[in-house]
Design a protein around this motif. Structure first.
Motif, PDB file in Angstrom:
ATOM      1  N   SER A  90      -2.648  27.748   8.250  1.00  0.00           N
ATOM      2  CA  SER A  90      -3.969  27.344   8.773  1.00  0.00           C
ATOM      3  C   SER A  90      -4.213  27.797  10.205  1.00  0.00           C
ATOM      4  O   SER A  90      -5.350  28.088  10.576  1.00  0.00           O
ATOM      5  N   ARG A  91      -3.168  27.848  11.018  1.00  0.00           N
ATOM      6  CA  ARG A  91      -3.405  28.202  12.420  1.00  0.00           C
ATOM      7  C   ARG A  91      -3.865  29.654  12.571  1.00  0.00           C
ATOM      8  O   ARG A  91      -4.373  30.038  13.621  1.00  0.00           O
ATOM      9  N   SER A  92      -3.687  30.471  11.512  1.00  0.00           N
ATOM     10  CA  SER A  92      -4.274  31.812  11.522  1.00  0.00           C
ATOM     11  C   SER A  92      -5.556  31.861  10.701  1.00  0.00           C
ATOM     12  O   SER A  92      -6.537  32.484  11.103  1.00  0.00           O
TER      13      SER A  92
ATOM     14  N   LYS B 267      -1.286  35.545   2.176  1.00  0.00           N
ATOM     15  CA  LYS B 267      -0.160  35.592   1.246  1.00  0.00           C
ATOM     16  C   LYS B 267       0.868  34.548   1.677  1.00  0.00           C
ATOM     17  O   LYS B 267       1.659  34.771   2.599  1.00  0.00           O
ATOM     18  N   PRO B 268       0.833  33.375   1.024  1.00  0.00           N
ATOM     19  CA  PRO B 268       1.810  32.353   1.394  1.00  0.00           C
ATOM     20  C   PRO B 268       3.175  32.664   0.799  1.00  0.00           C
ATOM     21  O   PRO B 268       3.284  33.467  -0.140  1.00  0.00           O
ATOM     22  N   ASP B 269       4.191  32.004   1.304  1.00  0.00           N
ATOM     23  CA  ASP B 269       5.527  32.128   0.719  1.00  0.00           C
ATOM     24  C   ASP B 269       5.462  31.599  -0.724  1.00  0.00           C
ATOM     25  O   ASP B 269       4.851  30.560  -0.976  1.00  0.00           O
ATOM     26  N   PRO B 270       6.097  32.305  -1.675  1.00  0.00           N
ATOM     27  CA  PRO B 270       5.999  31.846  -3.066  1.00  0.00           C
ATOM     28  C   PRO B 270       6.609  30.465  -3.292  1.00  0.00           C
ATOM     29  O   PRO B 270       6.253  29.788  -4.247  1.00  0.00           O
ATOM     30  N   ARG B 271       7.499  30.013  -2.415  1.00  0.00           N
ATOM     31  CA  ARG B 271       8.103  28.687  -2.605  1.00  0.00           C
ATOM     32  C   ARG B 271       7.159  27.564  -2.192  1.00  0.00           C
ATOM     33  O   ARG B 271       7.394  26.406  -2.536  1.00  0.00           O
ATOM     34  N   THR B 272       6.114  27.910  -1.454  1.00  0.00           N
ATOM     35  CA  THR B 272       5.145  26.893  -1.016  1.00  0.00           C
ATOM     36  C   THR B 272       3.717  27.426  -1.206  1.00  0.00           C
ATOM     37  O   THR B 272       2.878  27.341  -0.302  1.00  0.00           O
TER      38      THR B 272
ATOM     39  N   GLY C 285      11.568  34.310  14.609  1.00  0.00           N
ATOM     40  CA  GLY C 285      12.601  33.281  14.667  1.00  0.00           C
ATOM     41  C   GLY C 285      12.884  32.784  16.074  1.00  0.00           C
ATOM     42  O   GLY C 285      12.280  33.216  17.057  1.00  0.00           O
ATOM     43  N   GLY C 286      13.832  31.849  16.147  1.00  0.00           N
ATOM     44  CA  GLY C 286      14.224  31.313  17.447  1.00  0.00           C
ATOM     45  C   GLY C 286      15.659  30.803  17.392  1.00  0.00           C
ATOM     46  O   GLY C 286      16.203  30.565  16.315  1.00  0.00           O
ATOM     47  N   ASN C 287      16.274  30.685  18.546  1.00  0.00           N
ATOM     48  CA  ASN C 287      17.564  29.979  18.643  1.00  0.00           C
ATOM     49  C   ASN C 287      17.495  29.212  19.962  1.00  0.00           C
ATOM     50  O   ASN C 287      18.039  29.626  20.982  1.00  0.00           O
TER      51      ASN C 287
ATOM     52  N   PRO D 229      -1.228  27.175  23.829  1.00  0.00           N
ATOM     53  CA  PRO D 229      -0.846  28.537  23.442  1.00  0.00           C
ATOM     54  C   PRO D 229       0.574  28.545  22.877  1.00  0.00           C
ATOM     55  O   PRO D 229       1.493  28.022  23.490  1.00  0.00           O
ATOM     56  N   PHE D 230       0.744  29.134  21.712  1.00  0.00           N
ATOM     57  CA  PHE D 230       2.028  29.094  21.015  1.00  0.00           C
ATOM     58  C   PHE D 230       2.471  30.530  20.766  1.00  0.00           C
ATOM     59  O   PHE D 230       1.746  31.317  20.165  1.00  0.00           O
ATOM     60  N   GLY D 231       3.679  30.869  21.184  1.00  0.00           N
ATOM     61  CA  GLY D 231       4.186  32.207  20.906  1.00  0.00           C
ATOM     62  C   GLY D 231       5.489  32.423  21.621  1.00  0.00           C
ATOM     63  O   GLY D 231       5.819  31.706  22.559  1.00  0.00           O
TER      64      GLY D 231
HETATM   65  P1  NAD Z   1      10.756  35.460   5.793  1.00  0.00           P
HETATM   66  O1  NAD Z   1      10.518  36.457   6.868  1.00  0.00           O
HETATM   67  O2  NAD Z   1      11.758  35.768   4.770  1.00  0.00           O
HETATM   68  O3  NAD Z   1       9.386  35.166   5.003  1.00  0.00           O
HETATM   69  C1  NAD Z   1       8.189  34.824   5.663  1.00  0.00           C
HETATM   70  C2  NAD Z   1       7.000  35.399   4.908  1.00  0.00           C
HETATM   71  O4  NAD Z   1       7.028  36.826   4.992  1.00  0.00           O
HETATM   72  C3  NAD Z   1       7.002  35.071   3.410  1.00  0.00           C
HETATM   73  O5  NAD Z   1       5.666  34.903   2.995  1.00  0.00           O
HETATM   74  C4  NAD Z   1       7.602  36.333   2.798  1.00  0.00           C
HETATM   75  O6  NAD Z   1       7.246  36.509   1.443  1.00  0.00           O
HETATM   76  C5  NAD Z   1       7.011  37.410   3.690  1.00  0.00           C
HETATM   77  N1  NAD Z   1       7.773  38.653   3.814  1.00  0.00           N
HETATM   78  C6  NAD Z   1       9.129  38.805   3.803  1.00  0.00           C
HETATM   79  N2  NAD Z   1       9.444  40.099   4.000  1.00  0.00           N
HETATM   80  C7  NAD Z   1       8.277  40.772   4.151  1.00  0.00           C
HETATM   81  C8  NAD Z   1       7.951  42.146   4.374  1.00  0.00           C
HETATM   82  N3  NAD Z   1       8.881  43.092   4.496  1.00  0.00           N
HETATM   83  N4  NAD Z   1       6.634  42.474   4.492  1.00  0.00           N
HETATM   84  C9  NAD Z   1       5.668  41.545   4.393  1.00  0.00           C
HETATM   85  N5  NAD Z   1       5.917  40.239   4.150  1.00  0.00           N
HETATM   86  C10 NAD Z   1       7.211  39.859   4.037  1.00  0.00           C
HETATM   87  O7  NAD Z   1      11.051  34.115   6.544  1.00  0.00           O
HETATM   88  P2  NAD Z   1      11.704  32.778   5.960  1.00  0.00           P
HETATM   89  O8  NAD Z   1      13.166  32.908   5.977  1.00  0.00           O
HETATM   90  O9  NAD Z   1      11.054  32.398   4.697  1.00  0.00           O
HETATM   91  O10 NAD Z   1      11.190  31.783   7.094  1.00  0.00           O
HETATM   92  C11 NAD Z   1      11.983  31.386   8.103  1.00  0.00           C
HETATM   93  C12 NAD Z   1      11.848  32.264   9.340  1.00  0.00           C
HETATM   94  O11 NAD Z   1      10.526  32.171   9.857  1.00  0.00           O
HETATM   95  C13 NAD Z   1      12.758  31.796  10.440  1.00  0.00           C
HETATM   96  O12 NAD Z   1      13.332  32.897  11.081  1.00  0.00           O
HETATM   97  C14 NAD Z   1      11.813  31.067  11.371  1.00  0.00           C
HETATM   98  O13 NAD Z   1      12.264  30.949  12.693  1.00  0.00           O
HETATM   99  C15 NAD Z   1      10.577  31.873  11.250  1.00  0.00           C
HETATM  100  N6  NAD Z   1       9.412  31.089  11.662  1.00  0.00           N
HETATM  101  C16 NAD Z   1       8.784  31.396  12.822  1.00  0.00           C
HETATM  102  C17 NAD Z   1       7.716  30.633  13.269  1.00  0.00           C
HETATM  103  C18 NAD Z   1       7.009  30.938  14.573  1.00  0.00           C
HETATM  104  O14 NAD Z   1       5.910  30.441  14.787  1.00  0.00           O
HETATM  105  N7  NAD Z   1       7.580  31.709  15.475  1.00  0.00           N
HETATM  106  C19 NAD Z   1       7.300  29.539  12.513  1.00  0.00           C
HETATM  107  C20 NAD Z   1       7.986  29.249  11.343  1.00  0.00           C
HETATM  108  C21 NAD Z   1       9.025  30.045  10.920  1.00  0.00           C
END
Ligand code: NAD
Length: 486
Positions: free
Chosen positions: A161-163, A177-182, A254-256, A446-448
């Motif tokens: 939603s934030r996009s 295109k949402p993640d297929p798991r959700t 991602g983040g650590n 602002p988030f990033g």
């Molecule tokens: P992921 O990168 O595997 O998947 C995220 C999304 O991208 C999914 O919809 C997936 O289907 C799609 N995707 C994967 N490979 C792609 C490609 N080559 N081209 C286009 N789309 C592709 O991530 P995940 O493991 O499901 O989610 C966790 C990761 O997301 C963690 O690293 C987490 O830190 C990061 N994350 C970042 C934020 C942020 O705002 N910075 C927020 C939430 C999650």
């Protein structure tokens, strides 16, 4: 019929109505039980092309609508989400394994995005510029056309939603295109909300599918901006492709994230904040506290209290128990977490609690005496794991914090806030919380992240949203044709 009754959308994608996807359909699986709780349609590359084409046509009409009509859509959408927050929360609990508290928090954040989008519709969209000749010179922001949004599983509703909301509000069509798991809580639910709120048909498409489908969206020539949230590895691929195609990609990766705990803190309060930062939503948050850096004078007490807190947190099926922590998303994710924890133990770190699982329920884990030679400290775990390291001087804390390539969120706990502000300048991070842990978000902020956490692009706030989802056009205008020497 209740709002979002599954009989309307089951097995379907949303693209010009609820239709069958070219990729067939797939099951919605509840991670807590392994049960199938519904099905969604899967999009194909042809569906992407059709959606983009429809989106381009619909976008021109959308921009021509008077702005009060456009902003009213987002007001209604926000209200619909608030009125049906329990429906969204239930899906977040069952489909994404969210604890009830996390799900309710996410639902409230989401309606804020849609209400906030009204401000994007209504905001000034340009500037009058000074110019050296008698003419009108202005910079105005125009929608890019079609925006592609790719979102992850962990906070599926807010991260889509934030996009989606600001991109539509800025005058664009959106293909999500949402993640297929959700697919449901991260996509289909919002298709229904926006349809019911009166968004014109053809403007918003939800195509669930995997990485290939996401990549097809990135590669489509008429998708001019990509908003990607996910892992750094996938974000790199998206960014590379977008660069080749000369389109903008906003990459939230991602983040650590480090939590620095200085010597002057109230230790029980610091531990509570640290536990929340590491364990909320089973640590599956980009802003999760991935590294606790603790001053040596309080280190033993901190580890002991964090261990006790972690050991006392109930983990269970959030749909049937009050447990604040639920399952991790799937077996692949669980095995990755366990591998990182196990290898850290083998490399000499001290696992003081956890490190075990039952099905997808991973126990909150504390790993003391951690450092860069331990993979759970050095890498993003994306699980309920709190690695703790000791430091003696502030210089050492800065060195430890900056060892990571990521730069998303940083927490600093101390009574000396000016010292914390100084530290914050020395550690590259898109977000800093002084006297709080690393996990926070609100629609106005602002988030990033920087470094491996992304392109430093920003969500949140009207200006950032307009910047993200529009192009600038310089326009000059004068009453008569300009005169030249030849
Ligand atoms: P992921 O990168 O595997 O998947 C995220 C999304 O991208 C999914 O919809 C997936 O289907 C799609 N995707 C994967 N490979 C792609 C490609 N080559 N081209 C286009 N789309 C592709 O991530 P995940 O493991 O499901 O989610 C966790 C990761 O997301 C963690 O690293 C987490 O830190 C990061 N994350 C970042 C934020 C942020 O705002 N910075 C927020 C939430 C999650």
């Amino acid at each position: 019929m209740t709002f979002f009754d599954s009989s309307t959308w089951d097995g379907r994608i949303s693209s010009g109505g609820w239709v069958r996807g070219g990729g067939g359909s797939a099951d919605v699986v509840e991670p807590a039980t392994g049960n199938t709780i519904g099905s969604y349609g899967v999009g194909s590359t042809e569906d992407v092309s059709r959606a983009v084409e429809q989106g381009r046509a619909a976008q021109r009409e959308w921009m021509a609508l008077p702005y009060p009509e456009r902003s009213a859509v987002f007001r209604r959408a926000g209200q619909l989400i608030d009125d049906n927050a329990d429906v969204l929360s239930d899906w977040l609990v069952r489909e994404a394994g969210s604890g009830r508290g996390k799900a309710a928090f996410e639902a409230s954040l989401v309606s804020g995005e849609y209400f906030g989008a009204t401000a994007v519709v209504e905001a000034p969209y340009g500037q009058l510029l000074r110019t050296h000749v008698p003419r009108l010179s202005m910079a105005r922001r125009l929608p890019v056309g079609v925006v592609g949004v790719i979102s992850p599983f962990n906070f599926p509703a807010i991260l889509a939603s934030r996009s989606v909301a600001p991109a539509l509000a800025a005058g664009n069509a959106v293909v999500l295109k949402p993640d297929p798991r959700t697919a449901v809580s991260g996509g289909l639910f919002f298709a229904e909300v926006l349809r019911e709120a009166g968004l014109p048909e053809g403007l918003f498409h939800v195509l669930p599918g995997g990485a290939d489908l996401g990549f097809a969206l990135v590669e489509h020539p008429d998708v001019r901006v990509i908003s990607f949230t996910g892992s750094t590895a996938a974000g790199r691929k998206v960014g590379e492709a977008a660069g080749r195609l000369l389109k903008r990609a906003h990459l939230e990766l991602g983040g650590n994230n480090a939590l620095i705990v200085l010597d002057d803190v109230d230790v029980p309060a610091a531990v509570s904040a640290g536990a929340w930062g590491s364990f909320l939503h089973q640590g599956q948050i980009c802003m999760t506290t991935g590294r606790h850096l603790v001053h040596e004078s309080i280190y033993d007490e901190y580890v002991e209290r964090l261990t006790a807190t972690a050991a006392g947190i109930p983990v269970g099926n959030p749909a049937t128990t009050e447990a604040p922590l639920g399952p991790v998303i799937d077996a692949g994710q669980r095995d990755r977490i366990h591998d990182l924890v196990t290898r850290s133990g083998e490399a000499g770190a001290r696992i003081t609690t956890g490190g075990t699982f039952d099905g997808l329920f991973y126990r909150p884990t504390v790993i003391a005496d951690s450092g860069m030679s331990h993979p759970a400290f050095a890498e993003e775990v994306f699980g309920p794991v709190a690695p703790v390291a000791k430091f003696s001087t502030v210089e050492e804390a800065v060195a430890l914090a900056t060892q990571s390539d990521y730069g998303l969120a940083l927490g600093i706990l101390t009574r000396d806030v000016m010292r914390a502000l100084d530290l914050a300048e020395r550690i590259p991070s898109g977000i800093v919380h002084i006297n709080d842990q690393t996990v926070d978000d609100e629609p106005t902020a602002p988030f990033g992240g920087v470094g491996a956490s992304g392109t430093g692009s920003r969500f949140g706030g009207v200006e950032a949203n307009i910047e993200a989802f529009t192009e600038t056009q310089w326009v000059t205008m004068q009453g008569e044709i300009a005169r030249y020497p030849f």
